[in-house]
Scaffold this motif. Structure first.
Motif, short mmCIF file in Angstrom:
data_model
loop_
_atom_site.label_atom_id
_atom_site.label_comp_id
_atom_site.label_asym_id
_atom_site.label_seq_id
_atom_site.Cartn_x
_atom_site.Cartn_y
_atom_site.Cartn_z
N LYS A 128 33.58 45.84 46.82
CA LYS A 128 32.71 44.91 46.10
C LYS A 128 33.50 44.14 45.05
O LYS A 128 34.43 44.64 44.43
CB LYS A 128 31.53 45.65 45.46
N LEU A 178 26.40 31.41 47.62
CA LEU A 178 25.88 32.05 46.43
C LEU A 178 25.97 31.05 45.28
O LEU A 178 27.07 30.61 44.92
CB LEU A 178 26.68 33.32 46.10
N VAL A 184 24.93 40.45 48.69
CA VAL A 184 24.89 40.52 47.23
C VAL A 184 23.77 41.43 46.77
O VAL A 184 22.64 41.36 47.27
CB VAL A 184 24.70 39.12 46.62
N LYS A 186 37.13 31.34 48.69
CA LYS A 186 36.00 30.81 47.93
C LYS A 186 36.17 29.30 47.78
O LYS A 186 37.25 28.83 47.41
CB LYS A 186 35.94 31.49 46.57
N LEU A 224 30.96 39.65 40.18
CA LEU A 224 30.89 38.22 39.93
C LEU A 224 31.06 37.88 38.46
O LEU A 224 31.34 36.72 38.12
CB LEU A 224 29.55 37.68 40.43
N TYR A 271 31.57 31.45 50.11
CA TYR A 271 32.56 32.49 50.38
C TYR A 271 32.76 32.56 51.89
O TYR A 271 31.79 32.53 52.66
CB TYR A 271 32.08 33.84 49.85
N LEU A 331 29.21 41.23 44.76
CA LEU A 331 29.34 40.67 46.10
C LEU A 331 30.03 41.71 46.97
O LEU A 331 31.19 42.05 46.74
CB LEU A 331 30.17 39.39 46.06
N PHE A 375 29.26 39.50 54.30
CA PHE A 375 29.02 39.45 52.86
C PHE A 375 27.57 39.83 52.57
O PHE A 375 26.68 39.60 53.40
CB PHE A 375 29.26 38.05 52.30
#
Length: 477
Positions: free
Chosen positions: A70, A5, A46, A23, A73, A10, A51, A44
């Motif tokens: 979740k 991302l 988004v 991360k 971000l 991740y 996320l 994962f």
């Protein structure tokens, strides 16, 4: 599992240092807000600024969350999808995908929130509600892929609703359908490359044909096909020691389809646990010497391939459980994307044309217009000569008409495109020319003298017969 991302990576799995969810920022590893309390992350996805993380846990970052949560971000805080007794789903989450701003979640659960949903469900973030997909499927969902807002699901199941589907099925928003006769054992991985769905797992048949642990299904023709190079005696992947293998992950990029798992041969080529299939040429390419153990997840960006698994070495280098393969930067040929304008100039003149005027007609994905090489091939009459950042067009004296010339545009990788264009030389009327006319004509006064005027007159534009002659004489002549 691995997810990219922006400039961050991740990862999820069974590692204590980051509590199963980590991360990578390009410089260091860090846990994601305290991570998860048990099995870590398996998937994962988004939507917006959130996320979504699925796996086998009861708590993330100190927040109660059953197997799905979740991470915002922006605020960098965890939250559950719901609260109280209806928080999350009642068993592990193995796969997630997004379609039309909805989150599709698959795993081993039979309930999400306060509704029943057998191993597959849809979460609507706008309304914070779960929806079942019909009656779901009768065993674990391990992979989800989306194409044109249709949802493709693979796993251990053999029924979707009451329809026999053999480990893979499609949900069109209203009902489940089978993909032909499916495959003969469970499916771990799904990914799309154009209209082909690449399927990996523990099967040896797809659509009734032999297909060793990986195959493709074309959604336009509804046909299954194995992955076999023309010169190979075997299709798919396998282990040299025994006819058993497993594909755990597939991922697509502009370079092709990456396949990871437990194998050391792809077709007849050595490929230690990771290989690239080129759908255009139907060929296998190992990624160097591969890795030293099983690959559980592959995530591909434009030029980088990220691997996670149980290996200790990647390409002979120490790289515990995680590694990155760098593909050479892909170079695309420049494209002359519109017709070139006709150029014109007058007879006995010339035209100096700046190369920059062609820039708007050329497109190149990697290179700026100013770095491309522009070359013009002359025509039969019209000549093109490079002069600095321009081309000078000229033609022989007194010639007019039109020629086709060629423009060739080449990038730094020596890939090129060619297009024709017209140069028109416009006619300009030239005056007739009198040359070598005698200054004196002598004859007797009772005789005459004949003079052939056309011997002394020429015109490059007009025939002699069309010329008009007139004479002026003094009064005494």
């Amino acid at each position: 599992t691995i997810f990219a991302l922006n400039d961050d990576l991740y990862i999820g799995g069974y590692f204590p240092g980051t509590q199963g969810i980590g991360k990578w920022t390009g410089h260091n590893w860090s846990p994601l807000g305290g991570g998860a309390n048990r099995g870590g992350a398996s998937a994962f996805a988004v939507i917006g600024n959130d996320l979504y993380v699925g796996g086998g846990f009861e708590m993330v970052g100190g927040v109660p969350a059953n197997n799905i949560a979740k991470w915002n971000l922006i605020t960098e805080k965890w939250s559950a999808l719901e609260s109280g007794a209806y928080n999350g789903v009642n068993a592990g989450v193995s796969a997630m995908a997004v379609a039309d701003e909805h989150l599709y979640v698959g795993g081993g659960f039979t309930a999400d929130g306060n509704i029943s949903s057998n191993r597959i469900a849809k979460w609507d973030p706008a309304n914070s509600t779960w929806t079942s997909l019909g009656a779901g499927v009768n065993d674990i969902v391990r992979a989800i892929a989306v194409h044109d807002n249709e949802v493709y699901v693979g796993g251990d199941f053999t029924l979707a609703d009451s329809t026999p589907v053999n480990y893979i099925a499609r949900w069109n928003g209203e009902a489940w359908t089978a993909l032909g006769t499916g495959v003969n054992h469970y499916v771990n991985a799904l990914s799309f490359y154009e209209n082909d769905l690449y399927v990996g797992g523990y099967f040896t048949k797809a659509g009734g044909a032999d297909a060793n642990y990986v195959a493709k299904y074309n959604i336009a023709t509804n046909n299954w096909a194995p992955l076999r190079a023309e010169t190979d005696t075997s299709n798919g992947v396998r282990q040299r020691c025994c006819p058993i293998a497993n594909v755990y992950s597939t991922a697509s990029s502009p370079h092709g389809v990456y396949i990871g798992g437990s194998f050391d041969l792809a077709g007849d080529r050595n490929a230690n646990h990771i290989v690239r299939w080129n759908p255009e040429s139907n060929t296998w390419s190992p990624l160097g010497s591969g890795v030293s153990g099983q690959v559980f997840d592959v995530m591909a960006t434009e030029n980088d391939v990220h691997l996670g698994g149980v290996f200790r070495y990647a390409g002979g280098k120490v790289s515990y459980r995680f590694a990155i393969w760098h593909e050479p930067e892909q170079n695309h040929a420049p494209v002359i994307n519109s017709s070139l304008p006709t150029l014109s100039f007058n007879e006995d003149a010339s035209l100096l044309y700046p190369i920059s005027k062609w820039h708007s007609r050329v497109q190149d994905q990697e290179d700026a217009d100013s770095t491309l090489a522009f070359m013009v091939l002359s025509g039969k009459k019209v000549q093109a000569t490079r002069q600095g950042n321009s081309y000078l067009f000229s033609a022989p004296e007194n010639w007019f008409g039109q020629n086709k010339l060629k423009l060739i545009v080449t990038d730094r990788g020596m890939l090129a495109d060619t297009a024709e264009f017209v140069v028109r030389v416009k006619s300009v009327n030239d005056a007739p020319v009198i040359a070598n006319l005698p200054e004196t004509i002598a004859f007797r006064n009772n005789a005459s003298k004949r003079l052939a005027l056309w011997d002394f007159v020429s015109d490059v534009d007009d025939a002699d017969s069309t010329l008009h002659f007139s004479f002026a004489a003094s009064n005494d002549s």
